[in-house]
Design a protein around this motif. Sequence first.
Motif, PDB file in Angstrom:
ATOM      1  N   HIS A  31       1.852  -2.609  -2.957  1.00 59.37           N
ATOM      2  CA  HIS A  31       2.104  -1.472  -4.104  1.00 59.37           C
ATOM      3  C   HIS A  31       2.590  -2.059  -5.230  1.00 59.37           C
ATOM      4  CE1 HIS A  31       1.949   0.990  -0.529  1.00 59.37           C
ATOM      5  NE2 HIS A  31       1.567   2.066  -1.203  1.00 59.37           N
ATOM      6  N   VAL A  32       2.047  -1.744  -6.346  1.00 59.37           N
ATOM      7  CA  VAL A  32       2.774  -2.443  -7.700  1.00 59.37           C
ATOM      8  C   VAL A  32       4.002  -2.067  -7.857  1.00 59.37           C
ATOM      9  CG1 VAL A  32       2.483  -2.407 -10.241  1.00 59.37           C
ATOM     10  CG2 VAL A  32       0.230  -2.154  -8.778  1.00 59.37           C
ATOM     11  N   LEU A  33       4.646  -0.694  -7.795  1.00 59.56           N
ATOM     12  CA  LEU A  33       5.728  -0.265  -7.857  1.00 59.56           C
ATOM     13  C   LEU A  33       6.289  -0.203  -6.546  1.00 59.56           C
ATOM     14  CD1 LEU A  33       5.256   2.389 -10.797  1.00 59.56           C
ATOM     15  CD2 LEU A  33       5.842  -0.062 -11.067  1.00 59.56           C
ATOM     16  N   ASP A  34       7.136  -1.146  -6.102  1.00 60.13           N
ATOM     17  CA  ASP A  34       7.800  -1.158  -4.816  1.00 60.13           C
ATOM     18  C   ASP A  34       9.308  -1.416  -4.715  1.00 60.13           C
ATOM     19  OD1 ASP A  34       7.924  -3.983  -5.473  1.00 60.13           O
ATOM     20  OD2 ASP A  34       6.632  -4.755  -3.635  1.00 60.13           O
ATOM     21  N   PRO A  36      -0.519   2.268  -5.117  1.00 57.60           N
ATOM     22  CA  PRO A  36      -1.258   1.300  -4.007  1.00 57.60           C
ATOM     23  C   PRO A  36      -2.124   0.633  -4.837  1.00 57.60           C
ATOM     24  CG  PRO A  36      -2.221   3.493  -3.943  1.00 57.60           C
ATOM     25  CD  PRO A  36      -0.990   3.640  -4.820  1.00 57.60           C
ATOM     26  N   ILE A  37      -2.493  -0.845  -4.528  1.00 56.69           N
ATOM     27  CA  ILE A  37      -3.349  -1.705  -5.055  1.00 56.69           C
ATOM     28  C   ILE A  37      -4.019  -2.523  -3.918  1.00 56.69           C
ATOM     29  CG2 ILE A  37      -1.484  -3.677  -5.071  1.00 56.69           C
ATOM     30  CD1 ILE A  37      -2.760  -4.881  -7.301  1.00 56.69           C
ATOM     31  N   VAL A  80       3.996  -2.928 -16.284  1.00 48.97           N
ATOM     32  CA  VAL A  80       4.501  -4.005 -15.759  1.00 48.97           C
ATOM     33  C   VAL A  80       3.292  -5.151 -15.573  1.00 48.97           C
ATOM     34  CG1 VAL A  80       6.194  -2.839 -14.043  1.00 48.97           C
ATOM     35  CG2 VAL A  80       3.591  -3.120 -13.417  1.00 48.97           C
ATOM     36  N   LYS A  81       3.870  -6.410 -15.335  1.00 50.98           N
ATOM     37  CA  LYS A  81       2.930  -7.303 -15.485  1.00 50.98           C
ATOM     38  C   LYS A  81       2.772  -8.638 -14.270  1.00 50.98           C
ATOM     39  CE  LYS A  81       4.429  -9.305 -19.482  1.00 50.98           C
ATOM     40  NZ  LYS A  81       4.468 -10.262 -20.478  1.00 50.98           N
ATOM     41  N   SER A  82       1.982  -9.216 -14.113  1.00 47.62           N
ATOM     42  CA  SER A  82       2.013 -10.189 -12.930  1.00 47.62           C
ATOM     43  C   SER A  82       0.899 -11.256 -13.182  1.00 47.62           C
ATOM     44  CB  SER A  82       1.714  -9.537 -11.624  1.00 47.62           C
ATOM     45  OG  SER A  82       1.474 -10.448 -10.472  1.00 47.62           O
ATOM     46  N   LYS A  83       1.257 -12.424 -12.709  1.00 49.26           N
ATOM     47  CA  LYS A  83       0.336 -13.717 -12.846  1.00 49.26           C
ATOM     48  C   LYS A  83      -0.506 -13.633 -11.394  1.00 49.26           C
ATOM     49  CE  LYS A  83       1.294 -16.024 -16.621  1.00 49.26           C
ATOM     50  NZ  LYS A  83       0.263 -16.274 -17.723  1.00 49.26           N
ATOM     51  N   ASP A  84      -0.080 -12.930 -10.435  1.00 47.76           N
ATOM     52  CA  ASP A  84      -0.533 -12.921  -9.225  1.00 47.76           C
ATOM     53  C   ASP A  84      -0.419 -11.679  -8.365  1.00 47.76           C
ATOM     54  OD1 ASP A  84      -1.886 -13.273  -6.781  1.00 47.76           O
ATOM     55  OD2 ASP A  84      -0.940 -15.283  -6.455  1.00 47.76           O
ATOM     56  N   PRO A  85      -1.298 -10.665  -8.236  1.00 43.71           N
ATOM     57  CA  PRO A  85      -0.812  -9.219  -7.694  1.00 43.71           C
ATOM     58  C   PRO A  85      -0.319  -9.560  -6.529  1.00 43.71           C
ATOM     59  CG  PRO A  85      -2.813  -9.018  -9.058  1.00 43.71           C
ATOM     60  CD  PRO A  85      -2.684 -10.675  -9.026  1.00 43.71           C
ATOM     61  N   LEU A  86      -0.911 -10.265  -5.636  1.00 45.76           N
ATOM     62  CA  LEU A  86      -0.103 -10.872  -4.220  1.00 45.76           C
ATOM     63  C   LEU A  86       1.155 -11.041  -4.328  1.00 45.76           C
ATOM     64  CD1 LEU A  86      -3.162 -12.787  -2.810  1.00 45.76           C
ATOM     65  CD2 LEU A  86      -2.510 -10.550  -1.879  1.00 45.76           C
ATOM     66  N   ASN A 144      -4.252 -14.911 -21.465  1.00 43.77           N
ATOM     67  CA  ASN A 144      -3.161 -15.465 -21.050  1.00 43.77           C
ATOM     68  C   ASN A 144      -3.064 -15.531 -19.547  1.00 43.77           C
ATOM     69  OD1 ASN A 144      -2.656 -12.769 -20.562  1.00 43.77           O
ATOM     70  ND2 ASN A 144      -0.837 -12.698 -21.755  1.00 43.77           N
ATOM     71  N   ASP A 145      -4.100 -15.012 -18.877  1.00 40.10           N
ATOM     72  CA  ASP A 145      -4.085 -15.364 -17.409  1.00 40.10           C
ATOM     73  C   ASP A 145      -2.887 -14.211 -17.029  1.00 40.10           C
ATOM     74  OD1 ASP A 145      -5.019 -16.094 -15.019  1.00 40.10           O
ATOM     75  OD2 ASP A 145      -3.620 -17.790 -14.955  1.00 40.10           O
ATOM     76  N   THR A 146      -2.949 -13.012 -17.320  1.00 33.84           N
ATOM     77  CA  THR A 146      -1.940 -12.245 -16.709  1.00 33.84           C
ATOM     78  C   THR A 146      -2.588 -10.811 -16.453  1.00 33.84           C
ATOM     79  OG1 THR A 146      -0.269 -13.349 -18.004  1.00 33.84           O
ATOM     80  CG2 THR A 146       0.067 -11.215 -17.390  1.00 33.84           C
ATOM     81  N   PHE A 147      -2.041 -10.167 -15.294  1.00 34.45           N
ATOM     82  CA  PHE A 147      -2.684  -8.908 -14.918  1.00 34.45           C
ATOM     83  C   PHE A 147      -1.552  -7.860 -15.856  1.00 34.45           C
ATOM     84  CE2 PHE A 147      -4.613 -11.516 -11.990  1.00 34.45           C
ATOM     85  CZ  PHE A 147      -5.814 -10.841 -11.690  1.00 34.45           C
ATOM     86  N   TYR A 148      -1.943  -6.912 -16.205  1.00 31.39           N
ATOM     87  CA  TYR A 148      -0.995  -5.453 -16.522  1.00 31.39           C
ATOM     88  C   TYR A 148      -1.335  -4.405 -15.895  1.00 31.39           C
ATOM     89  CZ  TYR A 148      -0.386  -8.581 -20.871  1.00 31.39           C
ATOM     90  OH  TYR A 148       0.014  -9.837 -21.697  1.00 31.39           O
ATOM     91  N   MET A 149      -0.410  -3.529 -15.449  1.00 27.45           N
ATOM     92  CA  MET A 149      -0.431  -2.385 -15.111  1.00 27.45           C
ATOM     93  C   MET A 149       0.431  -1.550 -15.885  1.00 27.45           C
ATOM     94  SD  MET A 149       0.446   0.626 -13.387  1.00 27.45           S
ATOM     95  CE  MET A 149       1.940   0.225 -12.753  1.00 27.45           C
ATOM     96  N   ILE A 150      -0.453  -0.447 -16.517  1.00 28.73           N
ATOM     97  CA  ILE A 150       0.290   0.418 -17.455  1.00 28.73           C
ATOM     98  C   ILE A 150       0.115   1.909 -16.904  1.00 28.73           C
ATOM     99  CG2 ILE A 150      -1.708   0.299 -18.898  1.00 28.73           C
ATOM    100  CD1 ILE A 150       0.054   0.820 -21.407  1.00 28.73           C
ATOM    101  N   THR A 151       1.311   2.594 -17.263  1.00 28.83           N
ATOM    102  CA  THR A 151       0.913   4.132 -16.922  1.00 28.83           C
ATOM    103  C   THR A 151       2.025   4.881 -17.165  1.00 28.83           C
ATOM    104  OG1 THR A 151       1.138   5.346 -14.554  1.00 28.83           O
ATOM    105  CG2 THR A 151       2.714   3.419 -14.852  1.00 28.83           C
ATOM    106  N   THR A 152       1.909   5.986 -16.987  1.00 29.08           N
ATOM    107  CA  THR A 152       3.058   7.088 -17.310  1.00 29.08           C
ATOM    108  C   THR A 152       3.878   7.478 -16.313  1.00 29.08           C
ATOM    109  OG1 THR A 152       1.592   7.973 -19.032  1.00 29.08           O
ATOM    110  CG2 THR A 152       3.534   9.249 -18.435  1.00 29.08           C
ATOM    111  N   GLU A 153       5.217   7.184 -16.196  1.00 29.51           N
ATOM    112  CA  GLU A 153       6.078   7.548 -15.142  1.00 29.51           C
ATOM    113  C   GLU A 153       7.026   8.907 -15.676  1.00 29.51           C
ATOM    114  OE1 GLU A 153       9.604   5.567 -12.138  1.00 29.51           O
ATOM    115  OE2 GLU A 153       8.031   4.369 -13.023  1.00 29.51           O
TER     116      GLU A 153
END
Length: 586
Positions: free
Chosen positions: A120-123, A105-106, A169-175, A150-159
């Motif tokens: 959610h990031v992983l949807d 959840p974000i 995973v990456k995003s320019k805009d979390p929305l 580089n104007d980028t969001f990163y979400m890093i995790t263990t799955e």
Amino acid sequence: MKETNLKLKRFSRVQLFLMTVLMTSFSVMSFAADKPNKVKVAKNAPLFSKFVYQGEDEVYKNNPLKANEFYNPILQGCYPDPSITRKGDDYYLVCSSFAMFPGVPIFHSKDLVNWTQIGHVLDRVSQLKVHDCGISAGVYAPQILYNPNNDTFYMITTEFAGGFGNIMVKSKDPLKGWSDPIKLNFDGIDPSIFFDDNGKAYIVHNDAPDKGKELYNGHRVIKVWEYDVEKDQIIPGTSQTIVDGGVDLSKKPIWIEAPHLYKKNGRYYLMCAEGGTGDWHSEVIFVSDSPKGPFKPAPSNPILSQRYLNPKRTNMVDWAGHADLVQTPDGKYYGVFLAVRPNEKKRVNTGRETFILPVDWSGEFPVFENGLVPMEPKLKMPKGVENKTGKDGFFPNGNFTFTDDFLAPKLDYRWIGLRGPREDFIVTSKKGLIINPFAANIKELKPTSTLFYRQQHISFTATATLSYQPQTEKDLAGITCVQGERFNYVFGVTKKDKDFYLLLERTARGKSTIVASTKIDMKTAVQLRVKATGDNYEFSYSANGTDFTNLGGTVSGDILSTDVAGGFTGAMIGLYATSANNAIPE
């Protein structure tokens, strides 16, 4: 897996996961395209026309807010392992989600007090393959970080599922959503990325000591890799150990994990959790002149913990740790972290929640303000901020009521599935929510046709209105209170011979017993209610919406607590349907 009375101060997520894996299959299933399926509704699918959840915690009744105050935790219920980042005036926060679907959840905020869940990031199933894993496997300890280079969001995790391991995973805009996962080529858990001013990047993570060098149970290390931002992969051969064991190896510290790197005044700070995820949990800090070390611990560690305090204190907050820091535009620091609020029997049913504290970094090392004394349920508002929690779409906290008649065009983000997408089993209608039953029950390691809402209070009432006429004894629908596949209550309607029955089933350590059952007339809708007052839970029903009849008396919430069931999730309340029922009325 030993499940009785787990003292979680001696266990880390690594250790519990390794025990969980003995009971869990991690084979990869092929999935169709990541688009919501058109659900073919069964003739006897249940209709849920209303859900009302009401928090009733004494701590909020006894501590009303003043105009310049807000409540802590900021996210109540199972929102553990928080990570936070900022771009301009916008803050983003993520939490662990384990086998819940969608995952991670974000939340977004402009002021660190008023938060809106933006999704959610992983949807998508291409990002999240938790279809056959235990409830406490799946997604652990996500980190979110904005890279201004580089104007980028990163979400890093263990799955821990689906053959993934460590991913990004990456995003320019979390929305606007996130990329498919990039699998990272290293072992261990709790990865965290850091972007230096010069554009270079590094990943730090928890790992086992080199082969043959483990000194004791719980001995872990923190490693660092250089990271190629263009190729989105670690640079082979750059790994090195920067922390061995923890603050003081001679004292045999356990479960150093959840590392984060920060830079201040030209120096590099490594902040980690230490002591396990239970009542010895803490946050510690190290410093170095290089992101690759050597790192020296602060002389005043820990910088956050509740472990040294009176175990009989009122309004207890405990297990504090697993933190992340963010700097405001005016230079002030805050830290988010997990902690728990045990009930009167010291059981943890609401799970690990997200708390926040201001951080004093006027000296060499950061210190969580009042993070080593008993935490209060209220904090002072940051200057110039108005408390809008529970209004204008902002997430509520304290005692609140959540009502859903399921007539909105979009399902509220607080509703989640388990091991699979909600869209695979829900259908909205003008009368409410239809749940198409899967041939899987709540005790199986399969996607279940259950829509879950997190338990967010020690004391609460949750009521669901159900219209349903099961056709066979394999059909059941109602509400379920779930800590995991081996620890849960089912309060639902089924059929035996020609009669409809309402039953209450308790499953503890995988063994199910019928607490009580009664014949029920299902010609009209029935209201099913669960009410918790601390550790005491009561299940009741009403045919007229006014007069409720208890079924099964008062039962213990012990099996819904983390310290009894193990794992890392909090209890959840589910709107449940199955065509594989094996709970038979007596």
